[in-house]
Scaffold this motif. Structure first.
Motif, PDB file in Angstrom:
ATOM      1  N   SER A  61       0.782  -1.344  -0.096  1.00  0.00           N
ATOM      2  CA  SER A  61      -0.022  -0.059  -0.247  1.00  0.00           C
ATOM      3  C   SER A  61       0.787   1.259  -0.045  1.00  0.00           C
ATOM      4  CB  SER A  61      -0.973   0.158   1.279  1.00  0.00           C
ATOM      5  OG  SER A  61      -0.064   0.339   2.342  1.00  0.00           O
ATOM      6  N   PHE A  62       2.214   0.975   0.094  1.00  0.00           N
ATOM      7  CA  PHE A  62       3.019   2.376   0.280  1.00  0.00           C
ATOM      8  C   PHE A  62       3.306   3.159  -0.769  1.00  0.00           C
ATOM      9  CE2 PHE A  62       6.069  -0.972  -1.245  1.00  0.00           C
ATOM     10  CZ  PHE A  62       6.839   0.013  -2.226  1.00  0.00           C
ATOM     11  N   ASP A  63       2.669   2.586  -2.115  1.00  0.00           N
ATOM     12  CA  ASP A  63       2.971   3.720  -3.117  1.00  0.00           C
ATOM     13  C   ASP A  63       1.605   3.625  -4.223  1.00  0.00           C
ATOM     14  OD1 ASP A  63       5.023   4.631  -5.315  1.00  0.00           O
ATOM     15  OD2 ASP A  63       3.584   3.877  -6.330  1.00  0.00           O
ATOM     16  N   ARG A  64       1.055   4.667  -4.031  1.00  0.00           N
ATOM     17  CA  ARG A  64      -0.364   4.952  -4.649  1.00  0.00           C
ATOM     18  C   ARG A  64      -0.263   4.439  -6.264  1.00  0.00           C
ATOM     19  NH1 ARG A  64      -5.280   5.302  -3.389  1.00  0.00           N
ATOM     20  NH2 ARG A  64      -6.190   6.976  -4.744  1.00  0.00           N
ATOM     21  N   GLU A  65       0.792   4.685  -6.780  1.00  0.00           N
ATOM     22  CA  GLU A  65       0.805   4.361  -8.302  1.00  0.00           C
ATOM     23  C   GLU A  65       0.787   2.931  -8.400  1.00  0.00           C
ATOM     24  OE1 GLU A  65       3.844   6.578 -10.421  1.00  0.00           O
ATOM     25  OE2 GLU A  65       2.666   8.559  -9.956  1.00  0.00           O
ATOM     26  N   ARG A 233      -6.678   1.655   5.515  1.00  0.00           N
ATOM     27  CA  ARG A 233      -6.747   2.063   6.933  1.00  0.00           C
ATOM     28  C   ARG A 233      -7.581   0.838   7.771  1.00  0.00           C
ATOM     29  NH1 ARG A 233     -10.648   3.583   9.818  1.00  0.00           N
ATOM     30  NH2 ARG A 233     -12.184   3.946   7.910  1.00  0.00           N
ATOM     31  N   GLN A 234      -8.605   0.207   7.203  1.00  0.00           N
ATOM     32  CA  GLN A 234      -9.351  -0.857   8.070  1.00  0.00           C
ATOM     33  C   GLN A 234      -8.628  -1.978   8.263  1.00  0.00           C
ATOM     34  OE1 GLN A 234     -13.328  -1.853   6.681  1.00  0.00           O
ATOM     35  NE2 GLN A 234     -13.626   0.121   5.700  1.00  0.00           N
ATOM     36  N   MET A 235      -7.803  -2.107   7.325  1.00  0.00           N
ATOM     37  CA  MET A 235      -6.878  -3.452   7.679  1.00  0.00           C
ATOM     38  C   MET A 235      -5.800  -3.230   8.748  1.00  0.00           C
ATOM     39  SD  MET A 235      -6.593  -4.157   3.389  1.00  0.00           S
ATOM     40  CE  MET A 235      -5.194  -5.294   3.383  1.00  0.00           C
ATOM     41  N   ARG A 236      -5.284  -1.931   8.608  1.00  0.00           N
ATOM     42  CA  ARG A 236      -4.305  -1.758   9.577  1.00  0.00           C
ATOM     43  C   ARG A 236      -4.521  -1.629  10.998  1.00  0.00           C
ATOM     44  NH1 ARG A 236      -2.920   2.907   5.559  1.00  0.00           N
ATOM     45  NH2 ARG A 236      -1.409   1.928   4.120  1.00  0.00           N
ATOM     46  N   GLU A 237      -5.965  -1.040  11.061  1.00  0.00           N
ATOM     47  CA  GLU A 237      -6.506  -1.066  12.261  1.00  0.00           C
ATOM     48  C   GLU A 237      -7.195  -2.531  13.042  1.00  0.00           C
ATOM     49  OE1 GLU A 237      -9.134   2.234  12.078  1.00  0.00           O
ATOM     50  OE2 GLU A 237      -7.712   3.826  11.824  1.00  0.00           O
ATOM     51  N   SER A 238      -7.008  -3.475  12.078  1.00  0.00           N
ATOM     52  CA  SER A 238      -7.832  -4.722  12.421  1.00  0.00           C
ATOM     53  C   SER A 238      -7.238  -5.567  13.268  1.00  0.00           C
ATOM     54  CB  SER A 238      -8.322  -5.390  11.128  1.00  0.00           C
ATOM     55  OG  SER A 238      -7.265  -5.827  10.558  1.00  0.00           O
ATOM     56  N   MET A 239      -7.712  -6.553  13.879  1.00  0.00           N
ATOM     57  CA  MET A 239      -6.846  -7.661  14.249  1.00  0.00           C
ATOM     58  C   MET A 239      -6.043  -8.299  13.577  1.00  0.00           C
ATOM     59  SD  MET A 239      -7.566  -8.918  17.527  1.00  0.00           S
ATOM     60  CE  MET A 239      -6.684 -10.044  18.319  1.00  0.00           C
ATOM     61  N   THR A 240      -6.414  -8.802  12.513  1.00  0.00           N
ATOM     62  CA  THR A 240      -5.324  -9.686  11.546  1.00  0.00           C
ATOM     63  C   THR A 240      -5.055  -9.048  10.173  1.00  0.00           C
ATOM     64  OG1 THR A 240      -7.459 -10.405  10.348  1.00  0.00           O
ATOM     65  CG2 THR A 240      -7.032 -11.728  12.125  1.00  0.00           C
ATOM     66  N   LEU A 429       0.171 -14.362  12.096  1.00  0.00           N
ATOM     67  CA  LEU A 429      -1.417 -14.500  12.476  1.00  0.00           C
ATOM     68  C   LEU A 429      -1.935 -13.454  11.770  1.00  0.00           C
ATOM     69  CD1 LEU A 429      -1.037 -14.854  16.418  1.00  0.00           C
ATOM     70  CD2 LEU A 429      -1.358 -16.566  14.746  1.00  0.00           C
ATOM     71  N   SER A 430      -1.187 -12.614  10.838  1.00  0.00           N
ATOM     72  CA  SER A 430      -1.813 -11.526  10.035  1.00  0.00           C
ATOM     73  C   SER A 430      -1.573 -11.415   8.733  1.00  0.00           C
ATOM     74  CB  SER A 430      -1.299 -10.134  10.682  1.00  0.00           C
ATOM     75  OG  SER A 430       0.129 -10.126  10.479  1.00  0.00           O
ATOM     76  N   ASN A 431      -2.337 -10.816   7.937  1.00  0.00           N
ATOM     77  CA  ASN A 431      -2.148 -10.628   6.497  1.00  0.00           C
ATOM     78  C   ASN A 431      -0.463  -9.834   6.447  1.00  0.00           C
ATOM     79  OD1 ASN A 431      -1.530  -9.415   4.045  1.00  0.00           O
ATOM     80  ND2 ASN A 431      -3.345  -8.497   3.962  1.00  0.00           N
ATOM     81  N   MET A 432       0.536 -10.931   6.048  1.00  0.00           N
ATOM     82  CA  MET A 432       1.786 -10.483   6.230  1.00  0.00           C
ATOM     83  C   MET A 432       2.159  -9.040   5.551  1.00  0.00           C
ATOM     84  SD  MET A 432       3.478 -12.668   7.940  1.00  0.00           S
ATOM     85  CE  MET A 432       5.306 -12.866   7.720  1.00  0.00           C
ATOM     86  N   ILE A 433       1.562  -8.903   4.481  1.00  0.00           N
ATOM     87  CA  ILE A 433       2.266  -7.679   3.977  1.00  0.00           C
ATOM     88  C   ILE A 433       1.579  -6.408   4.859  1.00  0.00           C
ATOM     89  CG2 ILE A 433       2.030  -6.235   1.966  1.00  0.00           C
ATOM     90  CD1 ILE A 433       2.484  -8.336   0.292  1.00  0.00           C
ATOM     91  N   VAL A 434       0.403  -6.641   5.316  1.00  0.00           N
ATOM     92  CA  VAL A 434       0.239  -5.213   6.297  1.00  0.00           C
ATOM     93  C   VAL A 434       1.234  -5.363   7.476  1.00  0.00           C
ATOM     94  CG1 VAL A 434      -1.625  -4.680   8.103  1.00  0.00           C
ATOM     95  CG2 VAL A 434      -2.133  -5.492   5.886  1.00  0.00           C
ATOM     96  N   SER A 435       1.734  -6.483   8.066  1.00  0.00           N
ATOM     97  CA  SER A 435       2.685  -6.342   9.155  1.00  0.00           C
ATOM     98  C   SER A 435       3.925  -6.024   8.599  1.00  0.00           C
ATOM     99  CB  SER A 435       2.793  -7.885   9.705  1.00  0.00           C
ATOM    100  OG  SER A 435       1.612  -8.001  10.536  1.00  0.00           O
ATOM    101  N   ILE A 436       4.283  -6.396   7.450  1.00  0.00           N
ATOM    102  CA  ILE A 436       5.733  -6.312   6.882  1.00  0.00           C
ATOM    103  C   ILE A 436       5.795  -4.544   6.827  1.00  0.00           C
ATOM    104  CG2 ILE A 436       7.073  -6.140   4.951  1.00  0.00           C
ATOM    105  CD1 ILE A 436       6.200  -9.179   4.429  1.00  0.00           C
ATOM    106  N   GLU A 437       4.812  -4.133   6.114  1.00  0.00           N
ATOM    107  CA  GLU A 437       4.868  -2.694   5.875  1.00  0.00           C
ATOM    108  C   GLU A 437       4.910  -1.856   7.428  1.00  0.00           C
ATOM    109  OE1 GLU A 437       1.312  -1.399   3.410  1.00  0.00           O
ATOM    110  OE2 GLU A 437       2.858  -1.208   1.536  1.00  0.00           O
TER     111      GLU A 437
END
Ligand code: N01
Length: 528
Positions: A61-65, A233-240, A429-437
């Motif tokens: 998600s870090f790059d809009r384009e 944003r929802q993903m970042r604030e979620s549990m997983t 335990l999470s979406n790895m890309i969300v945790s990686i970022e």
């Protein structure tokens, strides 16, 4: 050669780390064991390999384009497509010029006098850097059990996590698949489509929900892309780190009809969000059993032979306490006449022979053995790096009784060593890309802060580490996770300490904690 930072691994975490550190104007060198980028998606090329997180969510998600230009073809992306995405990211941000491929880090020692990590590779290179960042993944140390006679087998022996790049043609072959975790469950139906016969050796049946994979329409993609700022944003604030409507009521507070309706709806939708049907599934054994029994009922419906169906029904662990699998046609595969299930609990594997697999009851003649037997998870890849910190203490020694970290980001006594998605963080335990970022951003911001202030070394405060490690353990005990013999617990590796390694407090809460620590001037860290 000396760099500002060395990064180990060029999967999604290593690539993004390189991009962020370069953005700070730092000199960076990345070492990658594979001959290309992609990490997990570079190595796991087995038939049917696919992500169990929806592709629109499993992306940077870090790059809009980048997020707007890339097009996913299916709801759940296949391994080749995710690898293409990783390669696209490498090209787009011109990452390859700082990555040394085909090179494994074999040792990393902290030089206290110079505040430098001195790193050695299997190519004989010796380099140094102030900061060392591991981006080695959690499931990259493939594990083959030590079956007697394994080396005498005359056919091909393959591990799902080290699959030959040229692929394998199973036509006309008799194939043994050992293991029924996510890799086995994904690959068995595809191998069965090709092979003359497949014999599956199952030790523990697993819960699996259907993927209901399908092509993505351009309209759907455009809609998600338009909504990305809010969805991310929802993903970042979620549990997983996943979307997918977390339930709001406990299973035990609704009627049987309401429960069945919710489970049916989630089964029909498919995927991991099945576990989010009710708020108490992960914590209350009675609620968990209701979800587990629903899935067993589905297995009973799908599998024609009653004895085989019974063998496929998990009963020894709560649903979700081992990573739930997401499949395409897995249970129905056992209705094929050319697929046999062997229960190795009642009929154990005794040895591998030159022509097959001998169990207590029979000899199964096969041409190929597929080991879908998993990984030395989370700590395995880190301990494989030969890391020694202050006073010559090795990480292996320090973690003898289980990993100890502060926030899963650092371990006391190993200054300037950062671990991306390490034990003690939500990671697996999470979406790895969300945790990686989240980890990469936190580390990059921390490194920038240190550089601005000329801080040579940052280390975890042993007391903060002790508190965090106790907290990780305590939170896990509110859940049913510790009840399973899972790789989360290290239970799949003989002799490995039995400790619940990831942090189960949720990615949203964890992010807030990490941000607060940084805002408070890196509270719980020692600066020198
Ligand atoms: O490995 P596993 P995996 N004799 O450890 C069996 C991710 N992943 O590669 O359960 C006989 O889950 C073992 O039996 P038991 C995902 O997070 C994701 O499948 O220990 N059997 C088990 O059945 C996943 O959880 C995706 O009793 C033996 C199997 O081998 C993680 O990777 C796809 C044995 C190992 O299962 C690991 O999955 C693939 C022995 N001696 C992987 N030793 C997706 O995104 C082990 N087993 C969809």
């Amino acid at each position: 050669m000396r760099f500002d930072a060395i990064v180990v691994g060029a999967g999604f975490s290593g690539m993004y780390m390189l991009h962020r550190l370069r953005g700070l104007g730092l000199s960076v060198r990345v070492f990658e064991a594979g001959d290309g980028v992609g990490g997990t998606w570079y190595w796991n090329r087995y038939p049917g390999a696919r992500c169990d997180v929806e592709s629109m969510e499993y992306s940077f998600s870090f790059d809009r384009e980048l997020e707007q230009e890339w097009e996913w073809s299916e709801r759940y992306a296949s391994q080749p497509e995710i690898l293409r995405y990783a390669e696209h990211v490498a090209d787009r941000f011109d990452l390859r010029r700082d990555i040394t491929f085909g090179t494994r880090v074999t040792g990393a020692a902290y030089d206290e006098a110079d505040h430098l990590w001195r790193v050695e590779t299997d190519g004989g290179e010796r380099v140094a850097a102030r900061r060392l960042i591991t981006a080695v993944g959690c499931l990259s140390a493939a594990r083959v059990p030590d079956f007697p006679g394994a080396s005498t087998f005359g056919g091909a022996s393959l591990h799902t996590g080290r699959w030959p790049h040229e692929g394998v043609d199973f036509s006309g072959l008799r194939v043994a698949v050992i293991g029924t975790g996510s890799s086995g469950i994904q690959s068995i139906p595809v191998i069965a489509d090709q092979a003359e016969h497949v014999t599956v050796f199952q030790r523990t049946p697993n819960f699996s929900v259907p993927a209901h994979n399908r092509p993505l329409t351009p309209e759907y993609q455009n809609q998600v892309k338009a909504d990305y700022p809010d969805l991310r944003r929802q993903m970042r604030e979620s549990m997983t780190g996943l979307l997918g409507a977390a339930g709001t009521v406990p299973a035990l507070e609704v009627t049987q009809e309401e429960r069945t309706r919710e489970f049916e709806a989630r089964w029909a939708r498919g995927g991991i969000p099945f576990l989010g049907a009710f708020t108490d599934i992960a914590i209350d054994p009675r609620a968990n059993e209701l979800a587990a029994e629903f899935v067993r009922g589905k297995i009973r419906e799908i599998v024609s032979d009653a004895r085989t169906a019974e063998l496929l029904m998990p009963r020894d662990h709560p649903i979700g306490s081992k990573r739930i699998c997401v499949d395409t046609g897995y249970f129905a595969t056992y209705n094929r006449p050319d697929v046999t299930l062997v229960d190795v609990r009642s009929d154990p594997i005794e040895e591998i022979t030159p022509t097959g697999v001998r169990t207590a009851a029979a000899h199964h003649e096969v041409d190929v053995i597929v080991y879908a037997t998993g990984f030395d998870a989370m700590t395995g890849p880190l301990l494989g790096l030969g890391i020694t910190g202050r006073g010559g203490l090795s990480l292996k020694r320090k973690w003898e009784a289980g990993p100890r970290t502060y926030l899963g980001l650092m371990s006391a006594g190993f200054p300037n060593l950062f671990t991306i998605t390490g034990p003690g963080s939500p990671s697996v335990l999470s979406n790895m890309i969300v945790s990686i970022e989240q980890h990469v951003d936190w580390i990059a911001d921390c490194v920038a802060w240190l550089h601005e202030r000329g801080v040579a070394a940052i280390d975890a405060d042993p007391q903060a580490e002790k508190n965090w490690t106790a907290h990780v353990d305590e939170v896990s005990r509110f859940t049913l996770y510790p009840q399973a013999n899972s790789w989360y617990m290290g239970a799949n590796i003989p002799g490995k300490p039995r400790v619940f390694m990831p942090y189960v407090g949720g990615v949203g809460a964890y992010r807030l904690k990490c941000d607060q620590v940084a805002a408070d001037g890196y509270e719980g860290f020692l600066l020198s």
